[in-house]
Design a protein around this motif. Sequence first.
Motif, PDB file in Angstrom:
ATOM      1  N   GLY A   1       0.816  -1.214   0.000  1.00 46.36           N
ATOM      2  CA  GLY A   1       0.000   0.000   0.000  1.00 46.36           C
ATOM      3  C   GLY A   1       0.847   1.261   0.000  1.00 46.36           C
ATOM      4  N   LEU A   2       1.853   1.304   0.885  1.00 44.36           N
ATOM      5  CA  LEU A   2       2.715   2.489   0.966  1.00 44.36           C
ATOM      6  C   LEU A   2       3.580   2.636  -0.283  1.00 44.36           C
ATOM      7  CD1 LEU A   2       3.805   2.276   4.722  1.00 44.36           C
ATOM      8  CD2 LEU A   2       2.275   3.967   3.690  1.00 44.36           C
ATOM      9  N   GLY A   3       3.981   1.500  -0.872  1.00 39.27           N
ATOM     10  CA  GLY A   3       4.782   1.551  -2.085  1.00 39.27           C
ATOM     11  C   GLY A   3       4.038   2.166  -3.252  1.00 39.27           C
ATOM     12  N   LEU A   4       2.720   2.086  -3.236  1.00 40.99           N
ATOM     13  CA  LEU A   4       1.900   2.637  -4.318  1.00 40.99           C
ATOM     14  C   LEU A   4       1.695   4.148  -4.197  1.00 40.99           C
ATOM     15  CD1 LEU A   4      -0.868  -0.129  -4.535  1.00 40.99           C
ATOM     16  CD2 LEU A   4       0.868   0.368  -6.277  1.00 40.99           C
ATOM     17  N   ILE A   5       1.748   4.668  -2.953  1.00 42.23           N
ATOM     18  CA  ILE A   5       1.347   6.068  -2.759  1.00 42.23           C
ATOM     19  C   ILE A   5       2.456   6.977  -2.240  1.00 42.23           C
ATOM     20  CG2 ILE A   5      -1.066   5.424  -2.366  1.00 42.23           C
ATOM     21  CD1 ILE A   5      -0.564   5.783   0.642  1.00 42.23           C
ATOM     22  N   THR A   6       3.536   6.421  -1.700  1.00 40.48           N
ATOM     23  CA  THR A   6       4.557   7.271  -1.091  1.00 40.48           C
ATOM     24  C   THR A   6       5.648   7.664  -2.097  1.00 40.48           C
ATOM     25  OG1 THR A   6       5.696   5.281  -0.307  1.00 40.48           O
ATOM     26  CG2 THR A   6       4.243   6.394   1.250  1.00 40.48           C
TER      27      THR A   6
END
Length: 396
Positions: free
Chosen positions: A19-24
């Motif tokens: 999840g964080l890899g997609l948005i950060t």
Amino acid sequence: MKRIGLFMRIVIAIALGIGLGLITPDWFVRIFATFNNVFGEFLSFIIPLIIVGFIIPGIGELGRGAGKLVGLTAGIVYASTIIAGFLAYAVAYFTFPMFLSATASGHAAQNPGQKLLESYFEIGMPPVFDIMTALLLAFMIGIGITVVQADGLMKVSLELKDIVSKVISTIIVPLLPIHIAGIFMNMTQAGEVAMILQVFIKVFAIILVLHFVILVLQYSVAGALNKRNPFSMLRMMLPAYFTALGTQSSAATIPVTLKQVKQLGTDEEVADFVVPLCATIHITGSTITLTSVSAAILLLNGQVLSLEVMLPFILMLGITMIAAPSVPGGGVMAALGLFTSMLGFDEAMVSLAIALYIAQDSFGTATNVTGDGAIAQIIHYFKKKSKVTAKHKAAS
């Protein structure tokens, strides 16, 4: 988080990482990449100490057992482990290239030229000695302890084992979810996570099937020797299987395993001896998982899955597994040295192996525990046979 099992922590870490890899942004991902680099260096430092700390007392305690019965049990366990490893290798050799090559080629077409982000800085933590030195030293001292009865050295090795166990349980295991979250975060931004998850699912399914197959093989041998139905014996061991599935620990499942093994009609002396011993050294389920995971990672990295590479690995894995610490994920911790020294795994490959292994650790442990019943029944047969032979000799 302490109340959540390691498996669930790993699942949460993977989900958060994706999840964080997609948005950060990249700078945020590089913070975790830096943590992964430092943690990976620490793993490289501790691996030789894990080998020395667990193999020496493992061999020393095994060598001090009850004579022929220990030797017979250890021999059967080692043969069972090697058969499990070769079964996993054979299946991987004939099936993995088909679906892994298709997955990798599809990934390459969709994500050309993307790379993992690098850490901000590096902290070198060179190990005290290399992996092969640690293995040779551990075997030499472990065997030496049993030959010369070195009680003082045995006590020191047990204390070192306690120290290394504490490092694993209080530092490595708690930080593993963060490490794995960082890996999946980096792979997500590089566009690799879809391929890895596809591999996860396929390899996981094959491993579960192989767990069932090895149990059927073990109980078929035990059933043939004792003239009993192997599937009725397996049904008797189901409480032990499901207990291990929940506890994720062979040691914690010993009371249930012992009860079910005795209900199989196993000689009480054999059951009381074999079950605690096998809880430490009999890990066919974990061997299947480690062999399968290793094969998948080698293929994904474009390497050939040759018998020349995997044969020594499986043979050493059978010995090294007696050193597996009794914590969740202990099997993969004991095998870290073999990944790097025999298969040439780098930090990313080792981390992926840890994640893949822990994702099914409870099923591997359940397979290990259930197989203990088959080993106990095989030893039961040989003890009964030796008693009959002794009576015939006395009569003649």
